[in-house]
Scaffold this motif. Structure first.
Motif, PDB file in Angstrom:
ATOM      1  N   SER A 223       0.864  -1.177   0.160  1.00 37.38           N
ATOM      2  CA  SER A 223       0.080  -0.185   0.110  1.00 37.38           C
ATOM      3  C   SER A 223       0.636   1.225   0.663  1.00 37.38           C
ATOM      4  CB  SER A 223      -0.918  -0.008   0.949  1.00 37.38           C
ATOM      5  OG  SER A 223      -1.748   1.004   1.080  1.00 37.38           O
ATOM      6  N   ARG A 224       1.599   1.323   0.722  1.00 42.53           N
ATOM      7  CA  ARG A 224       3.121   2.759   0.388  1.00 42.53           C
ATOM      8  C   ARG A 224       3.840   2.706  -0.524  1.00 42.53           C
ATOM      9  NH1 ARG A 224       6.110   6.223   4.539  1.00 42.53           N
ATOM     10  NH2 ARG A 224       6.593   7.049   2.659  1.00 42.53           N
ATOM     11  N   GLU A 225       3.931   2.023  -0.744  1.00 44.39           N
ATOM     12  CA  GLU A 225       4.236   1.173  -2.556  1.00 44.39           C
ATOM     13  C   GLU A 225       3.875   2.159  -2.678  1.00 44.39           C
ATOM     14  OE1 GLU A 225       6.436  -1.563  -4.124  1.00 44.39           O
ATOM     15  OE2 GLU A 225       7.010  -2.785  -2.498  1.00 44.39           O
ATOM     16  N   TYR A 226       2.405   1.615  -3.751  1.00 45.60           N
ATOM     17  CA  TYR A 226       1.764   2.126  -4.394  1.00 45.60           C
ATOM     18  C   TYR A 226       1.144   4.248  -3.455  1.00 45.60           C
ATOM     19  CZ  TYR A 226      -0.120  -1.396  -6.458  1.00 45.60           C
ATOM     20  OH  TYR A 226      -0.161  -2.946  -7.699  1.00 45.60           O
ATOM     21  N   TYR A 227       1.210   4.063  -3.097  1.00 48.10           N
ATOM     22  CA  TYR A 227       0.895   5.622  -2.631  1.00 48.10           C
ATOM     23  C   TYR A 227       1.876   6.431  -2.828  1.00 48.10           C
ATOM     24  CZ  TYR A 227      -3.633   5.596  -0.329  1.00 48.10           C
ATOM     25  OH  TYR A 227      -4.941   5.847   0.101  1.00 48.10           O
ATOM     26  N   ASP A 228       3.373   5.702  -2.253  1.00 47.56           N
ATOM     27  CA  ASP A 228       4.298   7.188  -3.121  1.00 47.56           C
ATOM     28  C   ASP A 228       3.838   7.104  -4.408  1.00 47.56           C
ATOM     29  OD1 ASP A 228       5.474   5.924  -0.569  1.00 47.56           O
ATOM     30  OD2 ASP A 228       6.976   5.449  -1.093  1.00 47.56           O
ATOM     31  N   LEU A 229       3.814   6.542  -4.861  1.00 45.53           N
ATOM     32  CA  LEU A 229       3.633   6.536  -6.537  1.00 45.53           C
ATOM     33  C   LEU A 229       2.683   7.198  -6.858  1.00 45.53           C
ATOM     34  CD1 LEU A 229       3.727   2.812  -8.857  1.00 45.53           C
ATOM     35  CD2 LEU A 229       3.843   5.353  -9.863  1.00 45.53           C
ATOM     36  N   VAL A 230       1.855   7.373  -6.731  1.00 47.72           N
ATOM     37  CA  VAL A 230       0.784   8.688  -6.318  1.00 47.72           C
ATOM     38  C   VAL A 230       1.074  10.385  -6.161  1.00 47.72           C
ATOM     39  CG1 VAL A 230      -1.610   8.342  -5.608  1.00 47.72           C
ATOM     40  CG2 VAL A 230      -1.180   7.208  -6.017  1.00 47.72           C
ATOM     41  N   GLU A 231       1.776   9.462  -5.140  1.00 55.92           N
ATOM     42  CA  GLU A 231       2.339  11.091  -4.231  1.00 55.92           C
ATOM     43  C   GLU A 231       3.092  12.267  -5.470  1.00 55.92           C
ATOM     44  OE1 GLU A 231       1.441  12.397  -1.432  1.00 55.92           O
ATOM     45  OE2 GLU A 231       3.235  13.999  -1.574  1.00 55.92           O
ATOM     46  N   GLN A 232       4.019  11.074  -5.847  1.00 57.78           N
ATOM     47  CA  GLN A 232       5.056  11.239  -7.008  1.00 57.78           C
ATOM     48  C   GLN A 232       4.221  11.974  -8.049  1.00 57.78           C
ATOM     49  OE1 GLN A 232       8.157   8.754  -7.885  1.00 57.78           O
ATOM     50  NE2 GLN A 232       9.476   8.186  -5.950  1.00 57.78           N
ATOM     51  N   ALA A 233       3.613  10.935  -8.928  1.00 56.26           N
ATOM     52  CA  ALA A 233       2.850  11.877  -9.729  1.00 56.26           C
ATOM     53  C   ALA A 233       1.903  12.502  -9.986  1.00 56.26           C
ATOM     54  CB  ALA A 233       2.536  10.411 -10.551  1.00 56.26           C
ATOM     55  N   LEU A 234       1.195  13.125  -8.605  1.00 57.47           N
ATOM     56  CA  LEU A 234       0.126  14.069  -8.733  1.00 57.47           C
ATOM     57  C   LEU A 234       0.848  15.397  -8.341  1.00 57.47           C
ATOM     58  CD1 LEU A 234      -2.835  12.581  -7.280  1.00 57.47           C
ATOM     59  CD2 LEU A 234      -1.780  11.945  -9.599  1.00 57.47           C
ATOM     60  N   LEU A 235       2.136  15.243  -7.303  1.00 62.48           N
ATOM     61  CA  LEU A 235       2.921  16.700  -7.085  1.00 62.48           C
ATOM     62  C   LEU A 235       3.328  17.332  -7.961  1.00 62.48           C
ATOM     63  CD1 LEU A 235       1.958  16.291  -4.250  1.00 62.48           C
ATOM     64  CD2 LEU A 235       4.033  15.998  -2.977  1.00 62.48           C
ATOM     65  N   LYS A 236       4.322  16.324  -8.520  1.00 58.88           N
ATOM     66  CA  LYS A 236       4.994  16.721  -9.909  1.00 58.88           C
ATOM     67  C   LYS A 236       4.173  17.284 -11.089  1.00 58.88           C
ATOM     68  CE  LYS A 236       6.672  13.605 -13.672  1.00 58.88           C
ATOM     69  NZ  LYS A 236       6.916  12.402 -12.883  1.00 58.88           N
ATOM     70  N   HIS A 237       2.958  16.878 -11.028  1.00 57.46           N
ATOM     71  CA  HIS A 237       1.622  17.728 -11.942  1.00 57.46           C
ATOM     72  C   HIS A 237       0.700  19.124 -11.199  1.00 57.46           C
ATOM     73  CE1 HIS A 237       2.737  14.511 -14.304  1.00 57.46           C
ATOM     74  NE2 HIS A 237       1.668  15.633 -15.302  1.00 57.46           N
ATOM     75  N   GLY A 238       1.218  19.858  -9.876  1.00 61.23           N
ATOM     76  CA  GLY A 238       0.671  20.456  -9.409  1.00 61.23           C
ATOM     77  C   GLY A 238      -0.136  21.099  -8.657  1.00 61.23           C
ATOM     78  N   PHE A 239      -0.432  18.877  -8.351  1.00 61.92           N
ATOM     79  CA  PHE A 239      -1.203  18.936  -6.933  1.00 61.92           C
ATOM     80  C   PHE A 239      -1.256  19.140  -5.438  1.00 61.92           C
ATOM     81  CE2 PHE A 239      -3.406  17.349 -10.919  1.00 61.92           C
ATOM     82  CZ  PHE A 239      -4.632  17.254 -10.331  1.00 61.92           C
TER      83      PHE A 239
END
Ligand code: SF4
Length: 364
Positions: free
Chosen positions: A209-225
């Protein structure tokens, strides 16, 4: 507790198709049930006669499962309470959010749409018995934008059967390409009576779950979220106002089958039994809150968002000097990068959000 009640949640329990992982209060859609349901829902709302609301959230089930005439009837029932509110959200499923319903939503002042997308992979959508395919999401988002909607949320589920990190990366890419303002990501919860559970599928382990959230965090922050709540990301200015009533531990009305509400010092839960509901026996459970319960809710809910927990408020409201009482624990969380202390507010970092239950347990 006496402050004004500013939020109203309305539950529409009907769905055209039941998803294999679903544990929400929902029922197969039948027109006759829906007709009776709306009559009783109107009565329940009138019992509270909410006024001066700031937010309304219509969730489900699937509110858009109602046929167009009943959908309009629902909007008419809510209309007296929705005039002048700041945020008016409807949950919708892509396959049933038709153009005529989008026109009606605009006409009645709905200004936020939350779409149940869950995955952008058609095989996975089929596997979990969702009724839509990703091309319908793309079509519906384009239509919403054409009709002037500029506050759209998409729900994604992490850890669906056979999901991989590669598929999640594709989901994030596809969802970002929609040009929407808000994304909610929930880890799949599988309850024992669901189809997927009985087929032998299980939830993600904490590490996965942590690995999945890390992925989400990286992708969305990069796009200004902005990651403003454990499961929620938004572009600046598009955080969900309605849900903040829950996270700030404010009161709210909840109406409809299985809906929860919080009024005075009572948290209540409506019945899940349609027969009882239709007879007007709305409330099934009431929890009378002690001062300590209120304190626990305040800590638990406030720490979910980047607004954080005001130590000053805790002192004023509950006569508890939390920092003094838990200094060693709080200092340790801060030193290890799980919490920040800013202007007497305890704020969770991303690391902190990932171990929130542990932090809360140590503070209450
Ligand atoms: S649409 Fe939502 S509420 Fe209805 S069955 Fe699927 S997950 Fe459950």
């Amino acid at each position: 507790m006496t402050e004004k009640v500013k939020a109203l949640y309305i539950h529409i329990p009907f769905c055209e198709k039941i998803c294999d992982y679903c544990d929400f209060p929902k029922l197969q859609y039948f027109r006759n049930f829906a007709i009776s349901y709306l009559v009783v829902l109107k009565n329940e709302l009138e019992q509270y006669t909410p006024h001066d609301l700031e937010t309304i959230y219509v969730g489900g089930g699937t509110p858009t499962a109602l046929e167009a005439d009943l959908f309009k009837q629902l909007l008419d029932i809510i209309k007296p309470y929705s005039l002048g509110i700041k945020e008016y959200t409807f949950e919708a499923n892509p396959e049933s959010l038709t153009d005529d319903k989008i026109v009606l939503l605009r006409e009645y002042g709905v200004n936020r749409i939350s779409l149940g997308v869950q995955s952008t992979n058609d095989n996975l959508l089929k596997k979990i018995n969702r009724a839509h395919r990703f091309s319908e999401v793309q079509k519906v988002v384009a239509s919403l934008k054409n009709h002037g909607f500029n506050n759209i949320n998409v729900d994604l589920i992490l850890g669906l059967p056979n999901a991989t990190k590669k598929l999640l990366s594709q989901d994030l890419e596809n969802v970002l390409a929609l040009g929407i303002q808000h994304i909610s990501c929930y880890s799949l919860m599988l309850h024992p009576h669901t189809v997927l559970f009985n087929q032998g599928f299980r939830e993600l382990s904490p590490d996965q779950s942590r690995e999945y959230y890390d992925l989400v965090e990286q992708a969305l922050l990069k796009h200004g979220f902005i990651h403003y709540e454990v499961s929620n990301y938004s572009l600046p200015g598009f955080a969900a106002k309605h849900n903040f009533a829950y996270w700030r531990n404010e009161q709210y009305y909840g109406v409809g089958l299985g809906a929860a509400g919080y009024l005075g010092n009572v948290r209540y839960k409506n019945t899940l039994n349609l027969e009882k509901y239709l007879k007007g026996m709305y409330i099934a459970e009431k929890e009378q809150l002690s001062i300590h319960d209120c304190f626990v809710y305040q800590v638990m809910l406030n720490l979910r968002t980047v607004e954080g927990l005001s130590l000053k408020y805790i002192k004023q409201q509950f006569a508890i000097d939390l920092y003094k009482e838990k200094k060693k624990i709080i200092d340790e969380f801060i030193a290890n990068g799980y919490l920040m202390l800013v202007n007497e507010n305890l704020i969770p970092t991303y690391q902190g959000m990932m171990i929130l239950d542990t932090i809360i347990l140590q503070l209450i």
